[in-house]
Write an enzyme that holds these catalytic residues in place. Structure first.
Site, PDB file in Angstrom:
ATOM      1  CB  CYS A   1      39.735  45.548  29.290  1.00 14.06           C
ATOM      2  SG  CYS A   1      40.356  45.836  30.946  1.00 14.06           S
TER       3      CYS A   1
ATOM      4  CD  GLU B   1      32.571  43.824  27.671  1.00 12.39           C
ATOM      5  OE1 GLU B   1      32.856  44.874  27.065  1.00 12.39           O
ATOM      6  OE2 GLU B   1      33.313  43.328  28.551  1.00 12.39           O
TER       7      GLU B   1
ATOM      8  CB  ILE C   1      36.831  45.478  35.612  1.00 14.12           C
ATOM      9  CG1 ILE C   1      35.364  45.916  35.671  1.00 14.12           C
ATOM     10  CG2 ILE C   1      37.091  44.325  36.591  1.00 14.12           C
ATOM     11  CD1 ILE C   1      34.402  44.898  35.074  1.00 14.12           C
ATOM     12  NE  ARG C   2      41.256  41.905  37.550  1.00 20.72           N
ATOM     13  CZ  ARG C   2      41.868  41.212  36.602  1.00 20.72           C
ATOM     14  NH1 ARG C   2      43.174  41.303  36.469  1.00 20.72           N
ATOM     15  NH2 ARG C   2      41.200  40.420  35.808  1.00 20.72           N
TER      16      ARG C   2
ATOM     17  N   GLY D   1      39.351  40.363  29.881  1.00 22.78           N
ATOM     18  CA  GLY D   1      39.547  39.137  30.655  1.00 22.78           C
ATOM     19  C   GLY D   1      40.913  39.214  31.290  1.00 22.78           C
ATOM     20  CD  GLU D   2      44.921  38.387  33.864  1.00 19.88           C
ATOM     21  OE1 GLU D   2      44.090  38.983  34.575  1.00 19.88           O
ATOM     22  OE2 GLU D   2      46.057  38.855  33.633  1.00 19.88           O
ATOM     23  CB  SER D   3      46.197  40.580  28.590  1.00 15.39           C
ATOM     24  OG  SER D   3      46.999  40.967  29.687  1.00 15.39           O
TER      25      SER D   3
ATOM     26  NE  ARG E   1      48.621  42.877  32.236  1.00 15.04           N
ATOM     27  CZ  ARG E   1      49.002  41.697  32.728  1.00 15.04           C
ATOM     28  NH1 ARG E   1      50.256  41.321  32.638  1.00 15.04           N
ATOM     29  NH2 ARG E   1      48.125  40.924  33.300  1.00 15.04           N
TER      30      ARG E   1
ATOM     31  CG  HIS F   1      35.007  45.667  30.491  1.00 18.29           C
ATOM     32  ND1 HIS F   1      35.288  44.407  30.009  1.00 18.29           N
ATOM     33  CD2 HIS F   1      36.012  45.992  31.332  1.00 18.29           C
ATOM     34  CE1 HIS F   1      36.418  43.983  30.540  1.00 18.29           C
ATOM     35  NE2 HIS F   1      36.888  44.914  31.345  1.00 18.29           N
TER      36      HIS F   1
HETATM   37  N1  GLN Z   1      44.059  43.400  34.244  1.00 22.58           N
HETATM   38  C1  GLN Z   1      43.716  42.544  33.135  1.00 22.58           C
HETATM   39  C2  GLN Z   1      44.959  42.222  32.303  1.00 22.58           C
HETATM   40  O1  GLN Z   1      45.973  42.777  32.561  1.00 22.58           O
HETATM   41  C3  GLN Z   1      42.679  43.184  32.242  1.00 22.58           C
HETATM   42  C4  GLN Z   1      41.372  43.302  32.985  1.00 22.58           C
HETATM   43  C5  GLN Z   1      40.178  43.296  32.108  1.00 22.58           C
HETATM   44  O2  GLN Z   1      40.209  42.909  30.938  1.00 22.58           O
HETATM   45  N2  GLN Z   1      39.079  43.662  32.702  1.00 22.58           N
HETATM   46  O3  GLN Z   1      44.891  41.425  31.429  1.00 22.58           O
END
Ligand code: GLN
Length: 205
Positions: free
Chosen positions: A86, A185, A147-148, A54-56, A118, A183
């Site tokens: 991630c 999942e 993904i990112r 997600g977004e850390s 990151r 990921h």
């Molecule tokens: N770029 C996100 C972060 O720095 C991580 C991306 C992800 O969990 N798919 O938190």
């Protein structure tokens, strides 16, 4: 004995992980309950935990504010198996700088001696899939969805590198702690979730 496996449901890929871990439990025929957890009380009851992608920065800030960060750290330091995916792997690390903006002072659990970069592979539009080998945990072929995603730029001496993509480290393990840049999942393949369920089950029995 039944084990309880939680998915941290503060932000991110919660539903997908609940589904993957439930499928893994069923395929293994293990006596386990699967639940989403958010509060310190809920977290205190699990035997193993998945921290989803997600977004850390969001996961870190919200879990700091609701008091979960402290109990998460305590439980992981006391040996609870954890799979950080991630953003979840970023949460486990002790240093995570963004490829573009550098240091952000985001709250981290600091339970895994790794340095992360990151967004190491670029932005959302640079998302990709790659074949992953994690031979040491008997998963020779896995479709990695990035993904990112972060990559691991440095590992402490007790951290095992499980996999690399283009020379970048994308999966690590230290004892009961596993981190992946990709990921699992988001694929139909639940072999990594199965590996994790077994880790929890063996630890608790
Ligand atoms: N770029 C996100 C972060 O720095 C991580 C991306 C992800 O969990 N798919 O938190």
């Amino acid at each position: 004995m039944s084990v309880t496996i939680g998915v941290l449901s503060i932000q991110g890929d919660v539903k997908e992980n609940l589904l993957s871990v439930q499928t893994a439990v069923e395929q293994l025929g293990i006596n386990a309950s699967v639940c989403s957890v958010k509060t310190p009380e809920e977290i205190s009851r699990v035997d193993g935990l998945i921290i989803p992608g997600g977004e850390s920065t969001t996961i870190g800030q919200l879990s700091l504010v609701n008091g979960s960060l402290k109990i998460l750290k305590e439980k992981i330091e006391n040996g609870m198996p954890v799979l950080g995916i991630c953003a979840g792997m970023i949460m486990l690390s002790n240093t995570a700088d963004d490829r573009v903006v550098g240091k952000t002072d985001q709250p981290l659990l600091d339970v895994l001696d790794v340095k992360l970069e990151r967004n190491s592979f670029g932005r959302q539009r640079e998302s990709f899939e790659a074949n992953i080998s994690m031979n040491s945990i008997d998963i020779p072929n896995f479709n990695g969805v990035f993904i990112r995603a972060p990559s691991v730029s440095d590992v402490g001496s007790d951290v095992e590198v499980l996999s690399k993509v283009n020379e970048k480290i994308v999966a690590v393990k230290k004892g009961n702690i596993i981190g992946t840049s990709f990921h699992p999942e988001l694929t139909q393949d639940v072999s990594l979730h199965k590996y994790f369920v077994n880790l929890v089950s063996n630890q608790s029995n």
